[in-house]
Design an enzyme around this catalytic site. Structure first.
Site, PDB file in Angstrom:
ATOM      1  N   TYR A  76       5.466  40.179  68.552  1.00  0.00           N
ATOM      2  CA  TYR A  76       5.966  39.060  69.360  1.00  0.00           C
ATOM      3  C   TYR A  76       5.630  39.272  70.838  1.00  0.00           C
ATOM      4  O   TYR A  76       5.799  38.379  71.651  1.00  0.00           O
ATOM      5  CB  TYR A  76       7.478  38.904  69.152  1.00  0.00           C
ATOM      6  CG  TYR A  76       7.826  38.721  67.676  1.00  0.00           C
ATOM      7  CD1 TYR A  76       7.704  37.469  67.087  1.00  0.00           C
ATOM      8  CD2 TYR A  76       8.192  39.807  66.874  1.00  0.00           C
ATOM      9  CE1 TYR A  76       7.967  37.300  65.730  1.00  0.00           C
ATOM     10  CE2 TYR A  76       8.453  39.646  65.525  1.00  0.00           C
ATOM     11  CZ  TYR A  76       8.331  38.396  64.962  1.00  0.00           C
ATOM     12  OH  TYR A  76       8.571  38.230  63.619  1.00  0.00           O
ATOM     13  N   GLU A  85       2.215  52.526  46.909  1.00  0.00           N
ATOM     14  CA  GLU A  85       2.115  51.070  47.090  1.00  0.00           C
ATOM     15  C   GLU A  85       0.775  50.705  47.724  1.00  0.00           C
ATOM     16  O   GLU A  85       0.107  49.748  47.315  1.00  0.00           O
ATOM     17  CB  GLU A  85       3.248  50.555  47.999  1.00  0.00           C
ATOM     18  CG  GLU A  85       4.612  50.445  47.348  1.00  0.00           C
ATOM     19  CD  GLU A  85       4.737  49.195  46.463  1.00  0.00           C
ATOM     20  OE1 GLU A  85       3.758  48.444  46.311  1.00  0.00           O
ATOM     21  OE2 GLU A  85       5.826  48.990  45.909  1.00  0.00           O
ATOM     22  N   CYS A 112      13.022  36.390  47.867  1.00  0.00           N
ATOM     23  CA  CYS A 112      11.564  36.284  48.038  1.00  0.00           C
ATOM     24  C   CYS A 112      10.846  35.907  46.752  1.00  0.00           C
ATOM     25  O   CYS A 112       9.633  36.116  46.626  1.00  0.00           O
ATOM     26  CB  CYS A 112      11.018  37.588  48.601  1.00  0.00           C
ATOM     27  SG  CYS A 112      11.747  38.033  50.180  1.00  0.00           S
ATOM     28  N   LYS A 120       5.145  48.162  57.591  1.00  0.00           N
ATOM     29  CA  LYS A 120       6.147  47.370  58.304  1.00  0.00           C
ATOM     30  C   LYS A 120       7.544  47.875  58.005  1.00  0.00           C
ATOM     31  O   LYS A 120       7.838  48.117  56.838  1.00  0.00           O
ATOM     32  CB  LYS A 120       6.009  45.911  57.850  1.00  0.00           C
ATOM     33  CG  LYS A 120       7.051  44.975  58.365  1.00  0.00           C
ATOM     34  CD  LYS A 120       6.907  43.627  57.720  1.00  0.00           C
ATOM     35  CE  LYS A 120       8.006  42.753  58.275  1.00  0.00           C
ATOM     36  NZ  LYS A 120       8.182  41.560  57.499  1.00  0.00           N
ATOM     37  N   LYS A 134       6.212  47.653  52.786  1.00  0.00           N
ATOM     38  CA  LYS A 134       7.226  46.910  53.527  1.00  0.00           C
ATOM     39  C   LYS A 134       8.587  47.442  53.131  1.00  0.00           C
ATOM     40  O   LYS A 134       8.984  47.389  51.971  1.00  0.00           O
ATOM     41  CB  LYS A 134       7.120  45.419  53.211  1.00  0.00           C
ATOM     42  CG  LYS A 134       8.206  44.592  53.880  1.00  0.00           C
ATOM     43  CD  LYS A 134       7.994  43.109  53.681  1.00  0.00           C
ATOM     44  CE  LYS A 134       9.116  42.327  54.322  1.00  0.00           C
ATOM     45  NZ  LYS A 134       8.924  40.880  54.160  1.00  0.00           N
ATOM     46  N   SER A 193      10.824  41.977  64.464  1.00  0.00           N
ATOM     47  CA  SER A 193      11.752  41.270  65.345  1.00  0.00           C
ATOM     48  C   SER A 193      12.799  42.185  65.987  1.00  0.00           C
ATOM     49  O   SER A 193      13.076  42.067  67.180  1.00  0.00           O
ATOM     50  CB  SER A 193      12.441  40.157  64.553  1.00  0.00           C
ATOM     51  OG  SER A 193      13.083  40.669  63.407  1.00  0.00           O
ATOM     52  N   CYS A 236       5.383  34.108  51.288  1.00  0.00           N
ATOM     53  CA  CYS A 236       6.653  34.583  50.746  1.00  0.00           C
ATOM     54  C   CYS A 236       7.518  33.371  50.494  1.00  0.00           C
ATOM     55  O   CYS A 236       7.265  32.296  51.030  1.00  0.00           O
ATOM     56  CB  CYS A 236       7.354  35.522  51.722  1.00  0.00           C
ATOM     57  SG  CYS A 236       8.692  36.438  50.928  1.00  0.00           S
ATOM     58  N   ARG A 295      17.593  42.818  49.652  1.00  0.00           N
ATOM     59  CA  ARG A 295      16.217  42.861  49.181  1.00  0.00           C
ATOM     60  C   ARG A 295      15.808  44.235  48.649  1.00  0.00           C
ATOM     61  O   ARG A 295      14.640  44.530  48.492  1.00  0.00           O
ATOM     62  CB  ARG A 295      15.264  42.479  50.314  1.00  0.00           C
ATOM     63  CG  ARG A 295      15.515  41.122  50.944  1.00  0.00           C
ATOM     64  CD  ARG A 295      14.218  40.527  51.473  1.00  0.00           C
ATOM     65  NE  ARG A 295      14.400  39.520  52.501  1.00  0.00           N
ATOM     66  CZ  ARG A 295      14.940  38.313  52.317  1.00  0.00           C
ATOM     67  NH1 ARG A 295      15.395  37.966  51.137  1.00  0.00           N
ATOM     68  NH2 ARG A 295      15.033  37.466  53.321  1.00  0.00           N
ATOM     69  N   ARG A 345      15.494  36.960  60.501  1.00  0.00           N
ATOM     70  CA  ARG A 345      16.235  36.185  59.492  1.00  0.00           C
ATOM     71  C   ARG A 345      17.078  35.108  60.147  1.00  0.00           C
ATOM     72  O   ARG A 345      17.317  34.061  59.554  1.00  0.00           O
ATOM     73  CB  ARG A 345      17.062  37.119  58.609  1.00  0.00           C
ATOM     74  CG  ARG A 345      16.128  37.963  57.751  1.00  0.00           C
ATOM     75  CD  ARG A 345      16.846  38.840  56.753  1.00  0.00           C
ATOM     76  NE  ARG A 345      15.891  39.752  56.113  1.00  0.00           N
ATOM     77  CZ  ARG A 345      16.233  40.794  55.386  1.00  0.00           C
ATOM     78  NH1 ARG A 345      17.506  41.065  55.188  1.00  0.00           N
ATOM     79  NH2 ARG A 345      15.307  41.556  54.834  1.00  0.00           N
ATOM     80  N   CYS A 376      11.072  33.446  50.791  1.00  0.00           N
ATOM     81  CA  CYS A 376      12.449  33.519  51.311  1.00  0.00           C
ATOM     82  C   CYS A 376      12.772  32.470  52.363  1.00  0.00           C
ATOM     83  O   CYS A 376      13.918  32.050  52.486  1.00  0.00           O
ATOM     84  CB  CYS A 376      12.761  34.915  51.832  1.00  0.00           C
ATOM     85  SG  CYS A 376      11.715  35.445  53.185  1.00  0.00           S
TER      86      CYS A 376
HETATM   87  C1  PBG Z   1       9.299  37.332  54.776  1.00  0.00           C
HETATM   88  C2  PBG Z   1       9.150  38.142  56.006  1.00  0.00           C
HETATM   89  C3  PBG Z   1      10.132  38.803  56.760  1.00  0.00           C
HETATM   90  C4  PBG Z   1       9.486  39.324  57.875  1.00  0.00           C
HETATM   91  C5  PBG Z   1       8.149  38.993  57.766  1.00  0.00           C
HETATM   92  N1  PBG Z   1       7.954  38.289  56.591  1.00  0.00           N
HETATM   93  C6  PBG Z   1      11.596  38.905  56.562  1.00  0.00           C
HETATM   94  C7  PBG Z   1      12.197  39.687  55.479  1.00  0.00           C
HETATM   95  O1  PBG Z   1      11.523  40.340  54.687  1.00  0.00           O
HETATM   96  O2  PBG Z   1      13.411  39.606  55.413  1.00  0.00           O
HETATM   97  C8  PBG Z   1      10.151  40.088  58.991  1.00  0.00           C
HETATM   98  C9  PBG Z   1       9.457  40.010  60.300  1.00  0.00           C
HETATM   99  C10 PBG Z   1      10.256  40.474  61.458  1.00  0.00           C
HETATM  100  O3  PBG Z   1      11.388  40.998  61.356  1.00  0.00           O
HETATM  101  O4  PBG Z   1       9.735  40.302  62.571  1.00  0.00           O
HETATM  102  N2  PBG Z   1       9.570  38.065  53.635  1.00  0.00           N
END
Ligand code: PBG
Length: 325
Positions: free
Chosen positions: A312, A232, A129, A247, A194, A273, A119, A216, A204, A121
């Site tokens: 994590y 998708e 992204c 996700k 996603k 996260s 990605c 986004r 972030r 970003c």
């Molecule tokens: C990159 C990406 C993100 C995450 C994984 N790959 C952030 C986003 O889309 O803003 C998030 C992972 C997480 O929150 O643990 N695009």
């Protein structure tokens, strides 16, 4: 029916419960996301993700050696570049920070499954992204950059690429690009469904990747749309994805489960996260039992239909599983 049927009969002892348990969790299910930074000897805790660290390449290798010995043999790498620019140049360079991590891991742990998050970003100064044209992400122009990032990762030893950008047509473009460079054996794990989620907040902060303007929603999915998520997924399977990811995890188990019923492809789920941070914070306050809530979360994701869980918690879960053996 009752009183002849009594479902509690098989719940009376732990051995009976284990005998009828439908779902299990193994260290082979776990993929640990890790953040790589420039420098040496860096192991700096991330403020928004207690227990997670920014790691320089040498520390990354040590971390992965520990994970590997615990049975966690897959990691997903994210990078914090030295400089961010309009096109995310460091993502494309064989000297980029994730590429350096990939090379070091290939050397130190040749059998580890190393997955490159694909990605832009984390690498762009605007935090979006993809490539911008008039303050909008240009889908088709972005595909070429994503493909170049994938080829560079493969060249530097990544075992797998995982595009998380949500551009249309990226899986087909990346597959063609990898094949053209001789990387026909490198699988693609697609972040197919996603969602545009506020559960990414702590990530972030960790990756300094919040968009500098807007959001986004123009590329990530609307949390209200389950059927669109299945489109998708279907599209990414048709374009050649090897593994499909949903996700975040727990707020989207219905999507995961429906995908499990419809498609015969390995499924992954990303416990993101915010999901991690919420458990950490509530446990710190003494409001929930950390280990039990963690394990219940993991098993719920398995039950819904994922084989793999990106989390994590991977190290904590592996330690707990190993202690129960
Ligand atoms: C990159 C990406 C993100 C995450 C994984 N790959 C952030 C986003 O889309 O803003 C998030 C992972 C997480 O929150 O643990 N695009």
């Amino acid at each position: 029916m009752f009183p002849s049927v009594r479902l509690r009969r098989l719940r009376r002892t732990e051995n009976l419960r284990a005998m009828v348990r439908e779902t299990s969790l193994d260290t082979s299910d776990l993929i640990h996301p890790l953040f790589v930074v420039h420098g040496e000897g860096v192991r700096k805790e991330i403020s928004s993700l207690p227990g997670q660290y920014h790691l320089s390449v040498d520390e990354l290798v040590k971390e992965c050696q520990e994970l590997y010995s615990l049975g966690v043999k897959s990691v997903m790498l994210f990078g914090i570049p030295a400089v961010k620019d309009e096109i995310g140049s460091e993502a494309l360079s064989d000297d980029g920070i994730v590429q350096q991590g990939m090379k070091a891991l290939r050397e130190a742990l040749p059998d580890m499954v190393t997955i490159a998050d694909i990605c832009m970003c984390e690498y762009t100064d605007h935090g979006h992204c993809g490539i911008l044209h008039d303050h909008e992400v240009d889908n088709d122009a972005t595909l070429e950059y994503l493909t170049r990032q994938c080829v560079s990762m493969a060249r530097c030893g990544a075992s797998m690429v995982a595009p998380s950008d949500m551009m249309d047509g990226r899986i087909a473009a990346i597959r063609a690009g990898l094949d053209e460079e001789g990387f026909t054996h490198i699988p693609i794990m697609s972040y197919a469904a996603k969602f545009s989620s506020s559960f990414y907040g702590p990530f972030r902060v960790a990756a300094d990747s919040a968009p500098s303007f807007g959001d986004r929603k123009g590329y990530q999915m609307d949390p209200a749309n389950g059927r669109e998520a299945l489109r998708e997924i279907e599209q990414d399977i048709a374009e050649g994805a090897d593994i499909i990811m949903v996700k975040p995890a727990m707020a989207y188990l219905d999507v995961l489960h429906e995908a499990r019923l419809r498609y015969d492809i390995p499924l992954a789920s990303y416990h993101v996260s915010g999901e991690y941070a919420m458990i950490k914070a509530a446990a710190e306050k003494g409001w929930i039992d950390h280990d039990r809530v963690m394990m219940e979360s993991m098993i719920s994701i398995k039950r819904a239909g994922a084989k793999m869980i990106l989390t994590y918690f991977a190290k904590d879960v592996a330690k707990l599983l190993n202690s129960q053996k």
